[in-house]
Design a protein around this motif. Structure first.
Motif, PDB file in Angstrom:
ATOM      1  N   ILE A 180      -4.816  -7.961  -6.598  1.00  0.00           N
ATOM      2  CA  ILE A 180      -3.932  -8.432  -5.839  1.00  0.00           C
ATOM      3  C   ILE A 180      -3.790  -7.431  -4.535  1.00  0.00           C
ATOM      4  N   ASP A 214      -9.944 -15.656  -8.121  1.00  0.00           N
ATOM      5  CA  ASP A 214      -9.001 -15.683  -9.095  1.00  0.00           C
ATOM      6  C   ASP A 214      -7.809 -14.427  -8.715  1.00  0.00           C
ATOM      7  N   CYS A 216      -5.166 -12.654  -5.808  1.00  0.00           N
ATOM      8  CA  CYS A 216      -3.944 -13.025  -5.184  1.00  0.00           C
ATOM      9  C   CYS A 216      -3.910 -12.272  -3.857  1.00  0.00           C
ATOM     10  N   ALA A 235      -8.818 -15.916  -2.029  1.00  0.00           N
ATOM     11  CA  ALA A 235      -7.806 -15.724  -3.207  1.00  0.00           C
ATOM     12  C   ALA A 235      -6.377 -16.674  -2.919  1.00  0.00           C
ATOM     13  N   ARG A 236      -5.766 -17.046  -4.069  1.00  0.00           N
ATOM     14  CA  ARG A 236      -4.582 -17.742  -3.805  1.00  0.00           C
ATOM     15  C   ARG A 236      -3.713 -16.968  -2.869  1.00  0.00           C
ATOM     16  N   LEU A 238       0.371 -15.853  -1.650  1.00  0.00           N
ATOM     17  CA  LEU A 238       1.544 -15.871  -2.338  1.00  0.00           C
ATOM     18  C   LEU A 238       2.524 -15.247  -0.807  1.00  0.00           C
ATOM     19  N   GLU A 296       3.959 -11.836  -9.444  1.00  0.00           N
ATOM     20  CA  GLU A 296       2.405 -12.303  -9.735  1.00  0.00           C
ATOM     21  C   GLU A 296       2.163 -11.699 -10.789  1.00  0.00           C
TER      22      GLU A 296
END
Ligand SMILES: Nc1ncnc2c1ncn2[C@@H]1O[C@H](COP(=O)(O)OP(=O)(O)O)[C@@H](O)[C@H]1O
Ligand SMILES: [Mg+2]
Length: 473
Positions: A180, A214, A216, A235-236, A238, A296
């Motif tokens: 993250i 994978d 965030c 990455a995703r 948020l 998350e």
């Protein structure tokens, strides 16, 4: 630290063993860079600093129980010798974090890293054992030293990452690859070194570039330069903030009468009310960022809201609010300052003054230089001085040399103030002035860049004696 033999460490860092009778001896204690902190089983990393050379303390470290020294040259006691001790420390941290498999949260930004890191730590601790950067140890030495305190039990490793130039975050993020990555904001801290805000954004964004698919990327929806970093990551993403598109969002944001943030926290799991114990509206953004990280990692909105409402300050001199027995309130925010944080702190001071009502005391802003602003320095100091007047702060006390005179001149030019802003030469002069002027009900904010050391003023005001001198004048 996980247990590693000296032979394993030598291999990891690519070092030569000297004076090691038994390479199977293990390092079980922490890795330390100050020989006074050596505990049995430690690894002492020796650095040649400007004033002291750690190598001179190698013998003492081993006598105190260190298993060996990580050094740049043989030192007559068990040592693993490498060309580059900083690089070796990093390599060791990388290997240990990889073996531990703990979830790494990395965060960077121009202002609020330490405050937000402390909030994240307080949230994640409720979920499981968490290790985080103590204070602000966010550089190429502090980060690996912190990471090396993680153990097999550690579930989360929360690491503050600081940058003074392009490539620094890239380096740090590769030592301890985060799953993250959080970017708080792009402001003007270190503008002098970077040249432009775009250059700062380029450097901070290095964090999201290293995130895995994978992973965030937690990005500030309210800061266009941060939000644009979405295009730089696999990455995703948020988003946090007050913008309607933010996944983790603050709504109905307001300040309590005494200057603490309150808001409705929305996450994809629902919504819950937060009233913080921390002071200052800048903590809204920090809290939403921390909430996004906690979300998350699987925390529910109610758990997060509760933890945010209970969180306190873990690091010194950041909006530390103390009420003296005589009713004077001292707000010690002297850890550091830049234009954004000066504005946030002045607004918090104004809110605290208003909360005390018309017959409450006065508000005092004791401010010093904001360092490293390059060509923007005059304009930024001028603007902060002006803002103090606009916010109706009762008295600005500008402390120090040229920059302080710019603060005071800004205040002078903005209003009908005249005598209500004053320029004093040093901390002792500020303390003398305040001691003779402060009345019960007054609120005093103390803030400047770290190099100014203005906490001396706050500490002197909080001493019991009224005669004490400022330490280290
Ligand atoms: N989100 C924010 N925006 C602006 N200023 C902030 C923010 N968060 C904290 N600050 C202020 O910035 C100063 C430094 O805070 P800190 O958390 O130590 O940041 P950093 O670690 O990035 O230097 C403090 O005086 C604090 O009041
Ligand atoms: Mg910091």
């Amino acid at each position: 630290m996980i247990t590693l033999s000296l032979a394993e460490i030598a291999e990891i860092v690519g070092g030569q063993s000297y004076d090691i009778p038994d390479p199977a001896v293990t390092v079980t204690g922490p890795v330390v860079i100050d020989s006074r902190e050596v505990a049995p089983g430690s690894l002492f990393a020796a650095f040649a600093g400007e004033r002291v050379d750690g190598h001179d303390y190698a013998v003492r470290a081993v006598e105190a129980g260190a298993a060996a020294v990580l050094a740049a040259r043989p030192v007559g006691v068990p040592a693993i010798v490498v060309d580059d001790v900083v690089g070796a420390l990093g390599a060791l941290a990388r290997a240990v974090v990889e073996r531990l498999g703990t979830t790494v949260v990395g965060l960077t930004g121009s202002a609020g890293k330490t405050s937000t890191k402390d909030l994240i730590a307080q949230l994640l601790q409720r979920k499981g054992p968490t290790v985080w950067t103590p204070g602000s140890l966010n550089n190429e030495i502090g980060l690996p030293v912190t990471a090396l305190t993680a153990t097999a039990e550690t579930e989360h490793l929360v690491l503050e990452m600081g940058a003074r130039g392009v490539g620094h975050i890239h380096y740090l993020a590769n030592l301890t690859p985060p799953r993250i990555g959080l970017v708080l904001n792009v402001g003007s801290a270190h503008l002098g070194e970077f040249g432009s805000r775009e250059a700062i954004a380029q450097a901070k964004g290095e964090l999201v570039e290293v995130l895995p698919e994978d992973g965030c990327a937690v990005l500030n929806a309210d800061d266009p330069l941060v939000r644009a970093m979405a295009s730089r990551t696999k990455a995703r993403v948020l988003l946090f903030g007050e913008a309607p598109e933010a996944d983790v969002r603050g709504e109905k944001v307001r300040m309590t009468a005494d200057g603490r943030p309150a808001f409705e926290l929305h996450t994809p799991t629902g919504c819950s009310d937060v009233t913080m114990r921390l002071y200052g509206e800048h903590h809204v953004s920090n809290a939403l960022a921390a909430a996004a990280v906690a979300h998350e990692l699987g925390m529910s909105v109610t758990e997060i809201a509760e933890a945010l409402s209970e969180a306190g300050t873990l690091s010194r001199w950041r909006m530390e609010v103390t009420e003296r027995p005589d009713g004077v309130t001292v707000v010690n925010d002297a850890y550091n300052a830049n234009p954004e944080s000066m504005r946030a702190a002045l607004r918090a001071l104004a809110a605290m003054g208003q909360a005390r009502g018309a017959d409450g005391g006065r508000t005092w802003a004791v401010l010093g230089q904001m360092a490293e602003l390059g060509d923007a320095s005059l304009a930024e100091h001028d603007a902060v001085g002006r803002l103090a007047v606009r916010l109706n702060v009762s008295k600005l006390v500008a402390v120090g040399g040229r920059e302080a005179s710019w603060l005071q001149l800004g205040a002078y030019n903005e209003g009908s103030w005249g005598e209500e802003s004053v320029h004093v030469s040093d901390a002792q002069a500020a303390v003398d002035l305040l001691r003779s002027e402060l009345r019960p009900g007054d609120v005093v904010l103390v803030k400047a860049s770290r190099s100014v050391g203005l906490e001396k003023v706050a500490l002197a005001l909080l001493e019991n004696s009224t005669e004490g001198e400022v330490a280290g004048r």
